[in-house]
Scaffold this motif. Structure first.
Motif, PDB file in Angstrom:
ATOM      1  N   LEU A   1       0.826  -1.202   0.000  1.00 18.88           N
ATOM      2  CA  LEU A   1       0.000   0.000   0.000  1.00 18.88           C
ATOM      3  C   LEU A   1       0.864   1.258   0.000  1.00 18.88           C
ATOM      4  CD1 LEU A   1      -2.967   1.086   0.249  1.00 18.88           C
ATOM      5  CD2 LEU A   1      -2.568   1.164   2.704  1.00 18.88           C
ATOM      6  N   LEU A   2       1.902   1.245   0.825  1.00 18.76           N
ATOM      7  CA  LEU A   2       2.770   2.417   0.923  1.00 18.76           C
ATOM      8  C   LEU A   2       3.704   2.550  -0.267  1.00 18.76           C
ATOM      9  CD1 LEU A   2       3.778   2.261   4.702  1.00 18.76           C
ATOM     10  CD2 LEU A   2       2.310   3.968   3.624  1.00 18.76           C
ATOM     11  N   GLY A   3       4.106   1.419  -0.829  1.00 17.97           N
ATOM     12  CA  GLY A   3       5.124   1.440  -1.874  1.00 17.97           C
ATOM     13  C   GLY A   3       6.510   1.294  -1.284  1.00 17.97           C
ATOM     14  N   VAL A   4       6.642   0.374  -0.321  1.00 16.54           N
ATOM     15  CA  VAL A   4       7.912   0.113   0.358  1.00 16.54           C
ATOM     16  C   VAL A   4       8.426  -1.254  -0.082  1.00 16.54           C
ATOM     17  CG1 VAL A   4       8.982  -0.310   2.609  1.00 16.54           C
ATOM     18  CG2 VAL A   4       7.312   1.521   2.347  1.00 16.54           C
ATOM     19  N   GLU A   5       9.715  -1.351  -0.341  1.00 17.48           N
ATOM     20  CA  GLU A   5      10.304  -2.618  -0.751  1.00 17.48           C
ATOM     21  C   GLU A   5      10.189  -3.659   0.366  1.00 17.48           C
ATOM     22  OE1 GLU A   5      12.608   0.806  -2.651  1.00 17.48           O
ATOM     23  OE2 GLU A   5      11.732   0.301  -0.701  1.00 17.48           O
ATOM     24  N   GLU A   6      10.012  -4.932  -0.025  1.00 25.03           N
ATOM     25  CA  GLU A   6       9.842  -5.985   0.970  1.00 25.03           C
ATOM     26  C   GLU A   6      11.077  -6.143   1.848  1.00 25.03           C
ATOM     27  OE1 GLU A   6       8.315  -9.691  -0.386  1.00 25.03           O
ATOM     28  OE2 GLU A   6       6.663  -8.780  -1.519  1.00 25.03           O
ATOM     29  N   ALA A   7      12.261  -5.931   1.289  1.00 22.49           N
ATOM     30  CA  ALA A   7      13.485  -6.031   2.096  1.00 22.49           C
ATOM     31  C   ALA A   7      13.471  -5.005   3.224  1.00 22.49           C
ATOM     32  CB  ALA A   7      14.718  -5.832   1.221  1.00 22.49           C
ATOM     33  N   VAL A   8      12.964  -3.821   2.927  1.00 22.09           N
ATOM     34  CA  VAL A   8      12.843  -2.780   3.957  1.00 22.09           C
ATOM     35  C   VAL A   8      11.802  -3.181   4.984  1.00 22.09           C
ATOM     36  CG1 VAL A   8      12.215  -0.368   4.383  1.00 22.09           C
ATOM     37  CG2 VAL A   8      13.580  -0.966   2.374  1.00 22.09           C
ATOM     38  N   SER A   9      10.732  -3.816   4.530  1.00 20.77           N
ATOM     39  CA  SER A   9       9.668  -4.219   5.438  1.00 20.77           C
ATOM     40  C   SER A   9      10.175  -5.163   6.518  1.00 20.77           C
ATOM     41  CB  SER A   9       8.538  -4.896   4.650  1.00 20.77           C
ATOM     42  OG  SER A   9       7.519  -5.339   5.518  1.00 20.77           O
ATOM     43  N   HIS A  10      11.088  -6.070   6.154  1.00 18.67           N
ATOM     44  CA  HIS A  10      11.648  -6.998   7.142  1.00 18.67           C
ATOM     45  C   HIS A  10      12.390  -6.241   8.241  1.00 18.67           C
ATOM     46  CE1 HIS A  10      10.377 -10.393   4.867  1.00 18.67           C
ATOM     47  NE2 HIS A  10      11.194 -10.164   3.860  1.00 18.67           N
ATOM     48  N   ILE A  11      13.120  -5.205   7.841  1.00 17.22           N
ATOM     49  CA  ILE A  11      13.847  -4.391   8.814  1.00 17.22           C
ATOM     50  C   ILE A  11      12.862  -3.656   9.718  1.00 17.22           C
ATOM     51  CG2 ILE A  11      15.430  -2.434   9.101  1.00 17.22           C
ATOM     52  CD1 ILE A  11      16.657  -3.200   6.382  1.00 17.22           C
TER      53      ILE A  11
ATOM     54  N   GLU B   1      14.612   7.076   3.574  1.00 16.96           N
ATOM     55  CA  GLU B   1      15.311   6.687   2.351  1.00 16.96           C
ATOM     56  C   GLU B   1      14.336   6.176   1.289  1.00 16.96           C
ATOM     57  OE1 GLU B   1      18.300   3.889   3.450  1.00 16.96           O
ATOM     58  OE2 GLU B   1      19.396   5.309   4.715  1.00 16.96           O
ATOM     59  N   VAL B   2      13.258   5.527   1.723  1.00 18.33           N
ATOM     60  CA  VAL B   2      12.227   5.092   0.771  1.00 18.33           C
ATOM     61  C   VAL B   2      11.600   6.306   0.098  1.00 18.33           C
ATOM     62  CG1 VAL B   2       9.962   4.006   0.536  1.00 18.33           C
ATOM     63  CG2 VAL B   2      11.709   2.938   1.971  1.00 18.33           C
ATOM     64  N   VAL B   3      11.289   7.338   0.885  1.00 18.45           N
ATOM     65  CA  VAL B   3      10.697   8.555   0.319  1.00 18.45           C
ATOM     66  C   VAL B   3      11.650   9.166  -0.702  1.00 18.45           C
ATOM     67  CG1 VAL B   3       9.924  10.907   0.824  1.00 18.45           C
ATOM     68  CG2 VAL B   3       9.286   9.027   2.357  1.00 18.45           C
ATOM     69  N   THR B   4      12.943   9.192  -0.395  1.00 16.32           N
ATOM     70  CA  THR B   4      13.935   9.724  -1.336  1.00 16.32           C
ATOM     71  C   THR B   4      13.951   8.918  -2.629  1.00 16.32           C
ATOM     72  OG1 THR B   4      15.322  10.543   0.469  1.00 16.32           O
ATOM     73  CG2 THR B   4      16.388  10.233  -1.670  1.00 16.32           C
TER      74      THR B   4
ATOM     75  N   LYS C   1      12.731   9.792  -6.813  1.00 12.43           N
ATOM     76  CA  LYS C   1      13.541   9.581  -8.015  1.00 12.43           C
ATOM     77  C   LYS C   1      12.890   8.613  -9.002  1.00 12.43           C
ATOM     78  CE  LYS C   1      17.892  10.380  -5.530  1.00 12.43           C
ATOM     79  NZ  LYS C   1      19.175   9.773  -5.072  1.00 12.43           N
ATOM     80  N   ASP C   2      12.311   7.499  -8.467  1.00 13.30           N
ATOM     81  CA  ASP C   2      11.849   6.465  -9.404  1.00 13.30           C
ATOM     82  C   ASP C   2      10.340   6.475  -9.650  1.00 13.30           C
ATOM     83  OD1 ASP C   2      10.679   5.192  -7.182  1.00 13.30           O
ATOM     84  OD2 ASP C   2      12.334   3.794  -6.919  1.00 13.30           O
ATOM     85  N   GLY C   3       9.570   7.188  -8.802  1.00 13.70           N
ATOM     86  CA  GLY C   3       8.132   7.284  -9.015  1.00 13.70           C
ATOM     87  C   GLY C   3       7.378   5.983  -8.889  1.00 13.70           C
ATOM     88  N   ALA C   4       7.947   4.988  -8.203  1.00 15.41           N
ATOM     89  CA  ALA C   4       7.270   3.695  -8.039  1.00 15.41           C
ATOM     90  C   ALA C   4       5.940   3.899  -7.317  1.00 15.41           C
ATOM     91  CB  ALA C   4       8.158   2.731  -7.259  1.00 15.41           C
ATOM     92  N   PRO C   5       4.902   3.142  -7.702  1.00 16.37           N
ATOM     93  CA  PRO C   5       3.546   3.393  -7.185  1.00 16.37           C
ATOM     94  C   PRO C   5       3.402   3.074  -5.698  1.00 16.37           C
ATOM     95  CG  PRO C   5       3.597   1.362  -8.463  1.00 16.37           C
ATOM     96  CD  PRO C   5       4.923   2.011  -8.664  1.00 16.37           C
ATOM     97  N   GLY C   6       2.401   3.712  -5.098  1.00 17.47           N
ATOM     98  CA  GLY C   6       2.104   3.494  -3.692  1.00 17.47           C
ATOM     99  C   GLY C   6       1.650   4.787  -3.044  1.00 17.47           C
ATOM    100  N   PHE C   7       1.215   4.685  -1.801  1.00 19.76           N
ATOM    101  CA  PHE C   7       0.696   5.844  -1.090  1.00 19.76           C
ATOM    102  C   PHE C   7       1.772   6.907  -0.895  1.00 19.76           C
ATOM    103  CE2 PHE C   7      -0.957   7.730   3.039  1.00 19.76           C
ATOM    104  CZ  PHE C   7      -1.907   8.507   2.410  1.00 19.76           C
ATOM    105  N   ILE C   8       3.015   6.487  -0.691  1.00 19.25           N
ATOM    106  CA  ILE C   8       4.098   7.465  -0.554  1.00 19.25           C
ATOM    107  C   ILE C   8       4.222   8.296  -1.822  1.00 19.25           C
ATOM    108  CG2 ILE C   8       6.616   7.710  -0.401  1.00 19.25           C
ATOM    109  CD1 ILE C   8       6.597   5.425   1.626  1.00 19.25           C
ATOM    110  N   GLN C   9       4.197   7.637  -2.962  1.00 22.05           N
ATOM    111  CA  GLN C   9       4.284   8.351  -4.227  1.00 22.05           C
ATOM    112  C   GLN C   9       3.080   9.265  -4.435  1.00 22.05           C
ATOM    113  OE1 GLN C   9       6.760   8.660  -6.225  1.00 22.05           O
ATOM    114  NE2 GLN C   9       5.667   9.915  -7.719  1.00 22.05           N
ATOM    115  N   ASN C  10       1.905   8.810  -4.010  1.00 20.80           N
ATOM    116  CA  ASN C  10       0.715   9.654  -4.123  1.00 20.80           C
ATOM    117  C   ASN C  10       0.878  10.939  -3.318  1.00 20.80           C
ATOM    118  OD1 ASN C  10      -0.397   7.632  -5.667  1.00 20.80           O
ATOM    119  ND2 ASN C  10      -1.704   6.818  -4.034  1.00 20.80           N
ATOM    120  N   MET C  11       1.442  10.821  -2.115  1.00 24.38           N
ATOM    121  CA  MET C  11       1.657  12.004  -1.281  1.00 24.38           C
ATOM    122  C   MET C  11       2.695  12.932  -1.903  1.00 24.38           C
ATOM    123  SD  MET C  11       1.412  10.756   2.719  1.00 24.38           S
ATOM    124  CE  MET C  11       2.576   9.382   2.592  1.00 24.38           C
TER     125      MET C  11
END
Length: 406
Positions: free
Chosen positions: A163-173, A204-207, A211-221
């Motif tokens: 939903l947010l547009g966060v990578e799964e590797a980050v989610s584990h952290i 860092e995800v927001v940054t 740059k990449d515009g990957a979809p998700g709620f963060i990108q929408n904001m």
């Protein structure tokens, strides 16, 4: 005539602390309901030596949660359980941390978030959540499965990160840090360290999304343009924390009840209305925000026969409110057919959980998929969380029976 809070001038050591510890998964914190039976509001000794109050009556809890005389600001409130954790809010203020704001600042941020979390939009996620839930159940083909680590924990994490547009590797952290951040065994420094790691990772995800515009709620904001990167990071933090740990434990506890009560599972399977009713009863009965939420008095307030002074903290006991027999008949019975949606599991008033519709959709899907496979599993053992602000399970082991109900 109300009683002025002269009792609060007594030694704090003579006052009770918030009831903690449970004799079983299906029992409330020991001593909580004895306290509630003695009256609707009581003096309470807080973690840092502050003396405040605890409210246990359903109607009074609702009232406090709607009163502008009480503030959500963390710099004004004290914690009943831990010097740094509080109600699960971060130990330091950041721009956009609206859960700790009062109107109108709170209203500004909440409106932005609520627009993206409407029930209709959440229901559109049902298909993808169902697909993920089935995949998690299918991933572990062993004779013994831990439904916490296999399904209940990863499912909400996968959903909220998608939903947010966060990578799964980050989610584990994030998940690992969040668990430690909410543990009452963690020191104040450890809580702050975990908060910093989570915040830095999301920053860092927001940054990257800039740059990449990957979809998700963060990108929408980002595209909306109303918020700074720091504010977006704060909102992402709040949505992740609200959408993970609480839902994980609700799923696990619901599964446990059904494993111990086959007749309930038979009643629910294939019945969407019954599943919805059961979910609301699970939310009421388990009341997993087990130490409640707190507010700070901004002015003198008469409440429940006492006078609350400016600066005093008041804790709203959500579990006690949800077990108030004046509101919920026979409250100690987990009745999946109760059909009562008036509980306070998500809070009440302007700060009612903004992600509650997402949680309901996830819980509904998690129950439906589990019930479809119910005949495959037999309960082996489970372990209750021992010292965390969120009631739940650390482990739920089941054995595969090799048969499936038709």
């Amino acid at each position: 005539m109300t009683e002025v809070s002269d009792s609060l001038t007594e030694s704090a050591d003579a006052l009770p602390t918030i009831p903690r510890g449970r004799t079983s998964v299906f029992e409330l914190p020991t001593g909580l309901m004895d306290m509630a039976a003695a009256g609707p509001i009581h003096p309470l000794r807080y973690a840092g030596g502050h003396v405040g109050w605890i409210v246990t009556d359903f109607q009074l809890c609702r009232k406090v949660l709607t009163m502008p005389e009480f503030s959500s600001r963390p710099d004004l409130r004290h914690s009943a359980i831990h010097e740094a954790i509080g109600d699960g809010q971060p130990p330091e203020e950041r721009p956009g941390m609206f859960v700790g704001m009062d109107p109108p600042e709170h209203t500004h941020y909440r409106r932005i978030v609520a627009a993206a979390l409407k029930l209709g939009e959440m229901r559109q996620l049902t298909a993808s959540i169902t697909e993920r839930a089935n995949a998690l159940f299918d991933a572990d083909a062993g004779d013994q499965v831990d439904l916490v680590s296999a399904v209940a924990s990863p499912l909400p994490a996968l959903v909220i990160t998608q939903l947010l547009g966060v990578e799964e590797a980050v989610s584990h952290i994030l998940a690992s840090c969040l668990e430690r951040m909410l543990s009452l065994d963690s020191t104040a420094d450890q809580v702050r360290e975990m908060f910093t790691i989570i915040f830095n990772e999301l920053g860092e995800v927001v940054t990257r999304r800039q740059k990449d515009g990957a979809p998700g709620f963060i990108q929408n904001m980002i595209e909306d343009g109303q918020l700074s990167d720091a504010e977006i990071t704060s909102i992402a933090f709040q949505l992740y924390t609200a959408g993970h740990e609480t839902t994980t434990n609700m799923i696990a506890l619901s599964y446990l009840h059904l494993l111990e009560n086959p007749e309930a599972a038979v009643t629910l399977k294939g019945n969407e209305r019954a599943i919805a009713d059961a979910m609301e009863e699970f939310l009421r009965f388990f009341s997993i925000i087990q130490y409640g939420i707190s507010r700070a008095a901004l002015e003198e307030v008469e409440l429940g026969g006492v006078t609350i002074r400016p600066g005093e903290t008041i804790t709203i006991s959500l579990p006690a409110a949800n077990f108030d027999s004046g509101r919920f008949p026979d409250p100690y019975r987990l009745d999946i057919g109760r059909g009562d949606r008036g509980h306070l599991a998500f809070g009440f008033g302007v700060h009612q959980c903004v992600a509650q519709q997402l949680a309901r959709v996830e819980l509904t899907v998690a129950l439906r998929v589990f019930l479809e496979r119910y005949g495959d599993f037999a309960l082996d053992s489970y372990e209750m969380k021992s010292d965390t602000i969120v009631h739940g399970l650390t482990r739920l082991l089941v054995r595969r029976s090799g048969t499936r109900q038709p």
